[in-house]
Design an enzyme around this catalytic site. Structure first.
Site, PDB file in Angstrom:
ATOM      1  N   LEU A  56       0.830  -1.547   0.056  1.00  0.00           N
ATOM      2  CA  LEU A  56      -0.177   0.094   0.211  1.00  0.00           C
ATOM      3  C   LEU A  56       0.571   1.220  -0.108  1.00  0.00           C
ATOM      4  O   LEU A  56       2.148   1.367  -0.034  1.00  0.00           O
ATOM      5  CB  LEU A  56      -1.160   0.595   0.922  1.00  0.00           C
ATOM      6  CG  LEU A  56      -0.401   0.986   2.378  1.00  0.00           C
ATOM      7  CD1 LEU A  56      -2.252   0.743   3.500  1.00  0.00           C
ATOM      8  CD2 LEU A  56       0.334  -0.657   3.312  1.00  0.00           C
ATOM      9  N   THR A 133       0.786   8.120  -1.564  1.00  0.00           N
ATOM     10  CA  THR A 133       2.112   9.229  -1.841  1.00  0.00           C
ATOM     11  C   THR A 133       2.325   9.931  -2.670  1.00  0.00           C
ATOM     12  O   THR A 133       2.459  11.376  -2.448  1.00  0.00           O
ATOM     13  CB  THR A 133       2.871   8.257  -1.426  1.00  0.00           C
ATOM     14  OG1 THR A 133       3.030   7.657  -0.550  1.00  0.00           O
ATOM     15  CG2 THR A 133       4.408   9.708  -0.847  1.00  0.00           C
ATOM     16  N   ALA A 134       2.236   9.913  -4.029  1.00  0.00           N
ATOM     17  CA  ALA A 134       1.916  10.641  -5.050  1.00  0.00           C
ATOM     18  C   ALA A 134       1.164  11.854  -4.622  1.00  0.00           C
ATOM     19  O   ALA A 134       1.447  12.838  -4.460  1.00  0.00           O
ATOM     20  CB  ALA A 134       1.703   9.985  -6.241  1.00  0.00           C
ATOM     21  N   HIS A 172       5.543   4.853 -11.176  1.00  0.00           N
ATOM     22  CA  HIS A 172       5.578   3.915 -11.650  1.00  0.00           C
ATOM     23  C   HIS A 172       6.341   4.095 -13.135  1.00  0.00           C
ATOM     24  O   HIS A 172       7.040   5.030 -13.562  1.00  0.00           O
ATOM     25  CB  HIS A 172       5.132   3.005 -11.596  1.00  0.00           C
ATOM     26  CG  HIS A 172       3.290   2.547 -10.476  1.00  0.00           C
ATOM     27  ND1 HIS A 172       4.060   2.609  -9.469  1.00  0.00           N
ATOM     28  CD2 HIS A 172       2.413   2.172 -10.422  1.00  0.00           C
ATOM     29  CE1 HIS A 172       3.162   2.122  -8.277  1.00  0.00           C
ATOM     30  NE2 HIS A 172       2.547   2.016  -8.999  1.00  0.00           N
TER      31      HIS A 172
END
Length: 300
Positions: A56, A133-134, A172
């Site tokens: 997560l 988190t981004a 990513h």
């Protein structure tokens, strides 16, 4: 004992978990039912406590911490790994068309100053999930951003190209593909974090349910570390598994992805990794992006 385990189909996760789920290492009697989901789906599953063990976002962990504890192995932290904000237009073009003055010599990092933050905050921004988190880092930089659209991370580039969004927050493998699609980097949130804190940026971790027996939690942490170590020692061993889930990604991009997100912190957080995670939670709490945390974060 059989445990439910969730992680993403991204190369960094399949690289880490290949040896564990395919019994290339001793799993100490543990068996797994595996679920593959994008990170925001995994975040939501953690909120519902659906899985025994899951990947997560660290942002999401703040809302699931009463039910899960963070393992020492498996985390994604590092330098130069942060999310990027991209657009079909350059930052200068975005500013000029809205009458915002700037000096041509300024870099994207230098230009993100208080006088243009109100403008940036009003743009439509595609994000890969509220609890990523981004999005925490974006909220840290632009706390007044009020026009966000949640999209699957892999759809953000297309939305920016079509003009459905003004800015896209990418994570990513999209870090490696946006340029070839004609998109431009506006700023690097990881770079801004690193320059202001001196710490690695914590992106995501592996958590396990607090109500499982302590012996099981410690056993899985050992097994996961062995799986990461096996992956580093045998980097080609997992190639078929990685490719199977990498959505036609080129092999070069797959390994760039792995090199970016899998490192010493994935083997063991250590003092540096723990410090970075605590700092992220402290700053997020100060800004009221997350609730105040008084639970123990770490397994050991």
């Amino acid at each position: 004992m059989k445990l439910t385990l969730g992680f993403s189909p991204c190369p960094n996760d399949t690289f880490i978990f290949d040896a564990l789920i395919h019994h290339k290492i001793d799993t100490e009697g543990l068996e797994f039912e595996v679920f593959f989901d994008d990170v925001e789906t995994l975040n939501q599953k953690a909120f519902r406590q659906e899985l025994d063990i899951t990947k997560l976002s660290f942002h999401a962990f703040a809302y699931a911490i009463q039910h899960y504890v963070l393992l020492d192995a498996g985390s994604a932290l590092g330098f130069g790994v942060g999310p990027l904000v991209i657009s079909k237009k350059s930052l200068m073009e975005l500013l000029l068309e809205n009458g915002v003055q700037h000096r041509e010599s300024e870099s994207a990092s230098e230009i993100v100053e208080e006088d243009i933050k109100p403008y940036l905050s009003n743009l439509k921004i595609g994000i890969p999930g509220k609890y990523t988190t981004a999005n925490f880092l974006l909220s840290w930089l632009l706390p007044d951003a009020n026009n966000k659209e949640e999209l699957v991370f892999s759809d953000i580039e297309d939305a920016a190209i079509r003009g459905d969004i003004d800015l896209g927050l990418i994570i990513h493998e999209n870090r490696f593909t946006y340029r070839e699609r004609g998109l431009k980097k506006i700023f690097d949130l990881g770079d801004l974090w690193e320059r202001q804190t001196g710490c690695a940026i914590p992106l995501g971790g592996i958590v396990i349910k607090r109500n499982l027996p302590e012996e099981v939690k410690l056993k899985f942490n050992r097994v996961l570390r062995k799986s990461v170590e096996f992956a580093f020692a045998n980097p080609k061993s997992s190639i078929d598994f990685i490719r199977q889930h990498a959505q036609a990604m080129e092999e070069e991009v797959m390994y760039k992805h792995i090199e970016l997100y899998v490192n010493k912190y994935s083997v063991d957080l250590g003092d540096e990794g723990r410090k970075a995670i605590k700092l992220l939670f402290s700053k997020a709490s100060e800004l009221k992006i997350i609730p105040f945390l008084d639970d123990n974060i770490f397994l050991t």
